[in-house]
Design an enzyme around this catalytic site. Sequence first.
Site, PDB file in Angstrom:
ATOM      1  N   LYS A  34      19.114   8.999   8.078  1.00 27.78           N
ATOM      2  CA  LYS A  34      18.754  10.297   8.653  1.00 27.78           C
ATOM      3  C   LYS A  34      19.231  11.415   7.721  1.00 27.78           C
ATOM      4  CE  LYS A  34      17.479   8.761  12.823  1.00 27.78           C
ATOM      5  NZ  LYS A  34      17.019   7.436  12.448  1.00 27.78           N
ATOM      6  N   SER A  58      11.403   6.393  11.189  1.00 29.56           N
ATOM      7  CA  SER A  58      12.068   7.622  11.630  1.00 29.56           C
ATOM      8  C   SER A  58      12.194   8.678  10.530  1.00 29.56           C
ATOM      9  CB  SER A  58      13.461   7.315  12.201  1.00 29.56           C
ATOM     10  OG  SER A  58      14.366   6.961  11.175  1.00 29.56           O
TER      11      SER A  58
END
Length: 160
Positions: free
Chosen positions: A111, A74
């Site tokens: 993230k 990700s």
Amino acid sequence: MDIDKSYNQDAAEGNEVDFVNSDFTTQLALSYAPGIKAGFPSPAEAYEVEVLDFNKDMIRHPDTTFYGRVRGDSMIDAGICDGDILVIDRSLTPANGDVVVAYFDNKFTVKFFDSTHFDEGFIDLVPANANYSPIRITADDHMTVWGVVQYTIKNWHAHR
């Protein structure tokens, strides 16, 4: 939305970060060549060597710093790949644009921290891969910023 340093050590399936035990008491002095150029090499600089100790030179807060191994893709467009090791400092308060390890939905995730909409009542945890959507965190959600990523250690050797 809960942006604190509390932590529930839940070994849930699907974590994007596996934590690695660390020892900051041992001196780890490694030879290191400062100023390596990506262009034309200079023969005069070939023999300059200093000492680098990760524990001393890269870790500002040993009591609150942890290593984590990345699982998944990700954050691949930010250069954070599956198998990379993160150096995570739990004592730091995240700033907009920081890479963070967050605990949300019973999983750890890595993230970008986007607080530009904080006054509107939400923040986003933003992946660096177009195949994933940002995770919107509102006041009704329980999310913990577990730590701020300080460094990424990669293995560039093709045969890991």
